[in-house]
Every structure is written in structure tokens, then in C-alpha cells.
Scaffold this motif. Structure first.
Motif, PDB file in Angstrom:
ATOM      1  N   CYS A  73       0.841  -1.206   0.000  1.00 26.36           N
ATOM      2  CA  CYS A  73       0.000   0.000   0.000  1.00 26.36           C
ATOM      3  C   CYS A  73       0.876   1.255   0.000  1.00 26.36           C
ATOM      4  CB  CYS A  73      -0.906  -0.011   1.220  1.00 26.36           C
ATOM      5  SG  CYS A  73      -1.905   1.468   1.384  1.00 26.36           S
ATOM      6  N   ASN A  74       0.496   2.215  -0.828  1.00 32.75           N
ATOM      7  CA  ASN A  74       1.249   3.469  -0.928  1.00 32.75           C
ATOM      8  C   ASN A  74       0.493   4.658  -0.343  1.00 32.75           C
ATOM      9  OD1 ASN A  74       3.756   2.836  -2.578  1.00 32.75           O
ATOM     10  ND2 ASN A  74       2.165   1.876  -3.813  1.00 32.75           N
ATOM     11  N   CYS A 115      -0.486   3.815  -7.874  1.00 33.06           N
ATOM     12  CA  CYS A 115      -0.237   2.687  -6.970  1.00 33.06           C
ATOM     13  C   CYS A 115      -0.496   1.400  -7.766  1.00 33.06           C
ATOM     14  CB  CYS A 115      -1.166   2.747  -5.757  1.00 33.06           C
ATOM     15  SG  CYS A 115      -1.044   1.240  -4.764  1.00 33.06           S
ATOM     16  N   CYS A 149      -6.704  -3.735  -5.127  1.00 31.57           N
ATOM     17  CA  CYS A 149      -7.304  -2.823  -4.147  1.00 31.57           C
ATOM     18  C   CYS A 149      -8.479  -2.071  -4.763  1.00 31.57           C
ATOM     19  CB  CYS A 149      -6.230  -1.845  -3.649  1.00 31.57           C
ATOM     20  SG  CYS A 149      -6.841  -0.734  -2.366  1.00 31.57           S
ATOM     21  N   CYS A 173      -7.947   7.434  -2.821  1.00 28.40           N
ATOM     22  CA  CYS A 173      -8.019   6.254  -3.697  1.00 28.40           C
ATOM     23  C   CYS A 173      -9.481   5.911  -3.991  1.00 28.40           C
ATOM     24  CB  CYS A 173      -7.299   5.070  -3.061  1.00 28.40           C
ATOM     25  SG  CYS A 173      -5.542   5.392  -2.825  1.00 28.40           S
TER      26      CYS A 173
END
Ligand code: SF4
Length: 373
Positions: A325-326, A340, A347, A364
Motif C-alpha cells: 500500500c502506498n 499505486c 485494491c 483512492c
């Protein structure tokens, strides 16, 4: 509020005029900056959603880049804090009461939704007052309210703690993970990787704190700043004002959301925060530990401080971030969600890996829902 006034902020004609003005200003700036694009950050998660929903991003000239910032309170809550909250769900006789957005946010090994499925006492509430009412209704349980949010939610939590003290409710406490916006803005303004050209400041927080606390942005860092509302015309007007300030070389803090934001903020709300909380260093996901960027209960209210009452820090395991995860980079504004590698594949809002895909105000989730990228 007068609906005809509100409709003006959705008026397509007004919006078209502002888009034209943005194009003119951006063209003038492009020449002056020899093609270097402008980096404007919207700090607040509600702005991120409003920009995404309104399609404003898609009508901006190529040299005006909008960056989403760390304004989603659920997203910036550090994993170490999440782990403490989750540890509280393992304590016998404890009910954890939380806003719904927090339920699916992953800690190091699980989340609160899974804990509830495993039999833990976890309740979703819509306000800290609901959590206090729950404590009064269930005197045999200790009720811990998860206090997450910026200055928008802190006054109500402070008022709830005061009410609990006055009413002598001994089985209510708050896990304080509140954040203050201005120290985070200071950290962002100092970030050389970002090199911000302008800031769209959070509308809701500014209702409480006003515009004065932001003055350091233009005065110390030379960053044009605008407190904007959330309708399409508000958003476009905010960008126009930033570009006008940049072109004139006169950075300042402008309020274009004057229908609810005033320079002095809300003195009553500020006084309530001040009475109950004191400032403390706080860890933000992505931004690390920022001095004085959090709130903790004053000693007079220590009996309502869940961290002190239950020593939650000693109950947590080793904290790890969600794999791959970023969110940290995204909250810092140095990576757009679509970059990402997990975005939209491994995701999604149905199967989120990190908090920025869980929260309705997460970048996101907004970029996924409105197909930005
Ligand atoms: Fe984290 Fe998912 Fe966002 Fe990637 S797309 S940064 S994994 S929340």
C-alpha cells in the motif's frame, strides 16, 4: 441556507466563465514559468471528493495540476493508533464505539469489522454523544469512543467529555487520535518533493479555526492560499483566486467560502477545545510525527482518556503497514492514487488494501469511484 444562493454555486454559466478565466490565467502563467506546471493541493478529503465528482479536474489546462492532500482523518490515522484501538476490543467488559468509516480500516493484523465478527463488542455511532448515551445505558460496560478527526469534530468531542464529567459518567472514555491541520500544512509547505504553488484550504475546518492560523503560508512560505467551498463554482473560483495571486506575485489567504467561514473562526468551539484538550505531537500516516499536530485531554479530564485509563500502548503488537500500500505517498501528495500498482486491481472499495480506499473521503476511493487517472 437559502437554496437560490446555493444554486448559484452550481450554475453552469458561472462555471463556464470561471473555466475560461482559469485558461487565460494559466496561459499567462505558463509563459512566465516557461512551461513549468503549477502544483495546487486540495488539502481536505471532502474537496478531493467534490473535485472528483464535479469533473473539475478534467477541464483544467494541462499546466494546472491538482494534487490531493492528507485531509481524510481516517486515512491519516497511524497504524500504531489503529492497533491500540483494536487492542481495546480485546479487553473484557469494553465496548469500542466508532464512526462507521473506521470499521474496515486495516490495522497490523485485523480490523474492527473482523473483531466484531469474532464476537468483540464494537458499535458504530454517528456522534460522540451517541457513545456517551451508550455508556449511560450500559453501566456494566466501559465504552471507549474512537476520537478521530480534525478541528471540525474536536469541539463536539470536547463538549461530550465535559458533559460526561458533569454527569459523572464513569464508564466513558475517548481514544484521542485528533489531528490539527496547520502543523501538517507546515510540514507539506516544507516538503521539497512537493514544491507547492498553491493551497486550497479545508472549508469545514476553517469554519472552526478561521483564516488567521493560515497566515504563515503566504507570509513565511510565499504560498497562495484560498479557503474554498465545495460546489463546482466554489472549486473553480478557488483556483481562479490562486492563479490571480500567483500572477500578481502577492500571496495571501483569501476566503471564497464567506457564507460560512470568517477570519476569527468559531470562538465558542475554539474555547471548548482549549478547555478540554491540549496540543501534543502526533503521528500521521505518510507524514510521520509532527510536533503539536494532535490533541490530548488535559489532566483535569484524564479520567476520560482511554489511553491512560487502559494503558493501550502496552497491549499492542509490532505495527506493520498494509503490504504494497502506498497510502503514505498518496497522503503526502507525491503519488496520485492511479500510480499505486494495486489501484483498481488488488485494491478496490469492495476489497480495500489501505485506508485511502476504505474511507469515503479517501483519495483512492474517490479516484476509483469517479474514474480519475
Ligand atoms: Fe493503498 Fe489501495 Fe490506495 Fe494503493 S490503491 S495506496 S493499496 S489504498
Amino acid at each position: 441556507m437559502d437554496t437560490s444562493l446555493l444554486n448559484r454555486f452550481k450554475d453552469p454559466e458561472l462555471a463556464r466563465g470561471l473555466v475560461e478565466r482559469i485558461k487565460q490565467l494559466a496561459a499567462s502563467l505558463d509563459k512566465a514559468r516557461e512551461g513549468r506546471p503549477l502544483a495546487l493541493m486540495e488539502v481536505c478529503g471532502t474537496h478531493t471528493v467534490s473535485f472528483a465528482k464535479s469533473g473539475v479536474r478534467s477541464v483544467l489546462p494541462a499546466n494546472v495540476r491538482l494534487i490531493s492532500g492528507p485531509g481524510c482523518p481516517v486515512c491519516v490515522t497511524a497504524n500504531s493508533d489503529l492497533d491500540r484501538i483494536i487492542a481495546a476490543t480485546r479487553l473484557p467488559g469494553v465496548t469500542v464505539a466508532t464512526f462507521g468509516d473506521m470499521m474496515r480500516v486495516p490495522g497490523s493484523s485485523t480490523n474492527m469489522q473482523e473483531r466484531r465478527a469474532q464476537g468483540a463488542s464494537v458499535e458504530v455511532v454517528y456522534s460522540p454523544l451517541d457513545a456517551l448515551a451508550l455508556a449511560e445505558k450500559t453501566p456494566e460496560q466501559q465504552v471507549i469512543f474512537v476520537g478521530v478527526g480534525f478541528e471540525t469534530t474536536t469541539p463536539l468531542i470536547a463538549a461530550t467529555v465535559k458533559r460526561a464529567k458533569t454527569a459523572g459518567v464513569g464508564n466513558f472514555s475517548v481514544f484521542t487520535a485528533h489531528k490539527r491541520v496547520t502543523p501538517a500544512l507546515d510540514a507539506l509547505a516544507n516538503d521539497p518533493e512537493l514544491a507547492l504553488d498553491g493551497l486550497i484550504l479545508p472549508g469545514h475546518v476553517s469554519v472552526i479555526i478561521g483564516s488567521e492560523p493560515y497566515r504563515f503560508l503566504p507570509e513565511h512560505y510565499g504560498i497562495p492560499s484560498v479557503i474554498a467551498g465545495f460546489e463546482p463554482v466554489d472549486l473553480l473560483l478557488g483556483i481562479v483566486k490562486l492563479l490571480e495571486q500567483l500572477l500578481a506575485g502577492k500571496p495571501q489567504v483569501e476566503i471564497t467560502y464567506g457564507r460560512v467561514v470568517h477570519a476569527e473562526g468559531n470562538p465558542n468551539a475554539l474555547a471548548t477545545i482549549e478547555e478540554v484538550f491540549t496540543e501534543t505531537d502526533a503521528v500521521w500516516r505518510g507524514l510521520g510525527c509532527i510536533p503539536n499536530s494532535g490533541h490530548v485531554l488535559r489532566d483535569e479530564f484524564a479520567a476520560f482518556d482511554a489511553a491512560r485509563r487502559f494503558d493501550l500502548a502496552s497491549l499492542t503488537e509490532h505495527t506493520v503497514e498494509p503490504k504494497g500500500c502506498n497510502c503514505g505517498e498518496i497522503l503526502r501528495g507525491i503519488m496520485p492514487p492511479s500510480e499505486c500498482p494495486l489501484f483498481g486491481g488488488l485494491c478496490t472499495p469492495a476489497h480495500p488494501v489501505g485506508p485511502c480506499m476504505v474511507s469515503s473521503e479517501g483519495s483512492c476511493a474517490a479516484y476509483y469511484r469517479y474514474q480519475i487517472g
